[in-house]
Scaffold this active site. Structure first.
Site, PDB file in Angstrom:
ATOM      1  N   ASP A 217      -6.235  -5.294  -7.500  1.00  0.00           N
ATOM      2  CA  ASP A 217      -7.543  -4.914  -8.032  1.00  0.00           C
ATOM      3  C   ASP A 217      -7.734  -5.471  -9.442  1.00  0.00           C
ATOM      4  O   ASP A 217      -6.819  -5.434 -10.277  1.00  0.00           O
ATOM      5  CB  ASP A 217      -7.643  -3.384  -8.058  1.00  0.00           C
ATOM      6  CG  ASP A 217      -8.981  -2.888  -8.569  1.00  0.00           C
ATOM      7  OD1 ASP A 217     -10.008  -3.257  -7.978  1.00  0.00           O
ATOM      8  OD2 ASP A 217      -8.996  -2.143  -9.566  1.00  0.00           O
ATOM      9  N   GLU A 253      -8.281  -9.886  -6.477  1.00  0.00           N
ATOM     10  CA  GLU A 253      -9.728  -9.755  -6.640  1.00  0.00           C
ATOM     11  C   GLU A 253     -10.153 -10.496  -7.904  1.00  0.00           C
ATOM     12  O   GLU A 253      -9.786 -10.123  -9.009  1.00  0.00           O
ATOM     13  CB  GLU A 253     -10.135  -8.293  -6.780  1.00  0.00           C
ATOM     14  CG  GLU A 253     -11.638  -8.123  -6.997  1.00  0.00           C
ATOM     15  CD  GLU A 253     -12.009  -6.822  -7.696  1.00  0.00           C
ATOM     16  OE1 GLU A 253     -13.213  -6.487  -7.697  1.00  0.00           O
ATOM     17  OE2 GLU A 253     -11.127  -6.146  -8.238  1.00  0.00           O
TER      18      GLU A 253
END
Length: 520
Positions: A217, A253
């Site tokens: 993330d 990401e």
């Protein structure tokens, strides 16, 4: 290589060179064992196994056969750790499972069931920040307030505190702490060696249980605005994870740019994949390439991008996708004219890209949702009439479900012309040729912007994939003798191939895709 390719061709049903007509698809028996297609799941909205309105891990396990039938080879679970929010990107315990989703035993059962079905499982690794309710942070706040942060291994040093105001810092107390997203998500100090030791422990804990890798993330927020520091940390993290499990798959990401040049530099970290935001709804490269009929331009862009990332990391695997949990669903982009054709066409284009494509749950049935984040993470629709397993809306969602697709996955499975069955068809073809596609280098082919065409070259050999992105038939003249290995129509017209005097004339129907190979 030639023997391998010849053996593959011998096992495939090849259309006679001068004939035309539909291929007979028998995708009931196609295995997902070699699939490189991944599927993103927001557990809370996927399937409710116990009737409490909340999706859970047991529900994911119950629906693994649906994913096998779709052709999926891997799943990415959005955060499943304990958290005070519905989205769970603010973790309070990295070694636990949120009780709303189930137990460690439920997760272990999911891992075992997934392995039996040749489905890899990726966990969301959220290490840019924690929840402000994490015991580390509450301890650190008390220690910092009382001036007791002298010990080198103190949890004080897991976070970044300051007595002075700084950009990106929050003042919830009588001092400041870094919290780039919001005050409830204090940033971790990733320079601290003790913090890094804990990160390794977290990775080892889950990999030892059978997790196959991680989705990372917010990789551009590890050190906000400092790309080289982010890349250096990712290089360390990649090595740490691969030391535990050498074949662990890692996908990051970001960056969220609209140009490939913003993403490519991060591959210097040797992380396997980064999400290709430029081709998603962020950059709309697929949508615009199709809508503006710039097939050759788009194919050239993709070829240059793949060459760029493989130049930085020879093992790089692109991770194309259309939309995810932070974006308005791709169904909202669809234009009313020829909608059915275009949504299938977009699936054909990105699901046959080299690397590992990611499907956001519900995309395959044309689910919608945009606006606030909760509206992008709505309940999966399984049936128009049978609401068994359908979850409640996420807390805070205000989407009018009357605007949602009503024909669910079970309904669409029974309709041969549905979007779901188109996805199944494309994925089955991809899986059949995965040895040629997943790790390939690519080069643009085709003589006009009407064609999105690429030549895939890998250790397995070479194949050509042409997609007609226009509503009219397109004819290509190819030097040499070619065979039509497979085609994926979006309507009821089919390709034609004629070979004469070492020239192959290929006619591709509107919005159709064909896979070609030079004759042996």
């Amino acid at each position: 290589m030639k023997k391998f390719f010849a053996a593959l061709l011998a096992g495939l049903a090849i259309l006679p060179l001068t004939s035309c007509g539909p291929f007979e698809y028998d995708i009931e028996d196609v295995s997902n064992e070699n699939s490189s297609v991944f599927y993103e799941i927001f557990v809370g909205s996927f399937y409710d196994s116990d009737g409490d309105g909340m999706g859970d891990l047991a529900g994911v396990t119950e629906k693994l056969d649906y994913l096998v039938d779709l052709g999926v080879g891997g799943i990415w679970l959005m955060p499943i750790h304990p958290s005070p929010t519905y989205h769970k990107y603010d973790v309070t315990d990295y070694f636990g499972i949120d009780p709303k989703y189930g137990t460690i035993a439920d997760f272990e059962a999911l891992l075992a069931a997934a392995e039996a079905r040749h489905i890899d499982v990726l966990m969301d690794l959220v290490i840019n920040h924690t929840s402000d309710r994490h015991p580390w942070f509450t301890q650190a706040v008390n220690l910092y307030r009382n001036g007791n942060c002298q010990a080198e291994d103190s949890v004080c040093h897991y976070y970044n505190f300051s007595d002075k105001s700084k950009t990106g810092y929050s003042k919830t107390y009588d001092f400041y702490y870094e919290a780039r997203f919001w005050s409830g998500m204090p940033d971790l100090n990733l320079d601290n060696p003790y913090m890094r030791e804990v990160i390794v422990e977290i990775c080892d804990f889950w990999l030892s249980k059978g997790v196959d890798g991680f989705r990372l993330d917010a990789v551009t927020s590890y050190y906000t605005g400092r790309d080289q520091d982010n890349i250096a940390f990712l290089t360390w993290l990649n090595e740490a994870i691969k030391d535990i499990k050498s074949d662990a798959y890692i996908v990051g990401e970001g960056p969220w740019g609209t140009l490939p040049s913003t993403v490519a530099p991060y591959y210097a970290s040797q992380i396997d994949s980064f999400f290709n935001f430029p081709v998603s709804v962020t950059g709309n490269k697929i949508y615009l390439g199709i809508r503006q009929q710039m097939g050759l331009t788009f194919a050239t862009m993709m070829s240059n991008y793949i060459a760029d990332i493989k130049g930085r990391n020879p093992g790089a695997l692109d991770a194309p996708f259309l939309s995810n949990h932070d974006q308005g669903r791709v169904a909202g982009l669809m234009f009313p004219d020829q909608r059915d054709y275009f949504r299938k066409l977009m699936g054909s284009v990105y699901l046959l890209m080299t690397g590992r494509p990611f499907i956001y749950y519900g995309e395959e049935i044309d689910m919608r949702g945009s606006g606030i984040d909760e509206n992008k993470r709505l309940p999966m629709i399984w049936s128009e009439t049978d609401k068994t397993g359908q979850t409640n809306l996420p807390i805070g969602a205000n989407y009018d479900m009357d605007l949602q697709v009503q024909l669910g996955a079970d309904d669409q499975r029974a309709n041969p012309d549905s979007l779901l069955n188109h996805y199944r068809k494309v994925i089955s073809v991809r899986t059949k040729y995965n040895a040629f596609i997943e790790k390939a280098t690519i080069a643009p082919i085709g003589s006009s912007e009407s064609i999105y065409g690429l030549r895939y070259t890998s250790e397995a050999g070479t194949i050509d994939i042409y997609t007609n992105i226009t509503p009219d038939p397109v004819t290509e003249k190819l030097t040499g003798s070619y065979e039509l290995l497979e085609e994926i129509p979006t309507g009821h017209e089919y390709a034609r191939l004629k070979v004469k005097n070492d020239v192959s004339t290929l006619t591709i129907p509107p919005f159709g895709t064909v896979i070609m190979a030079a004759s042996a």
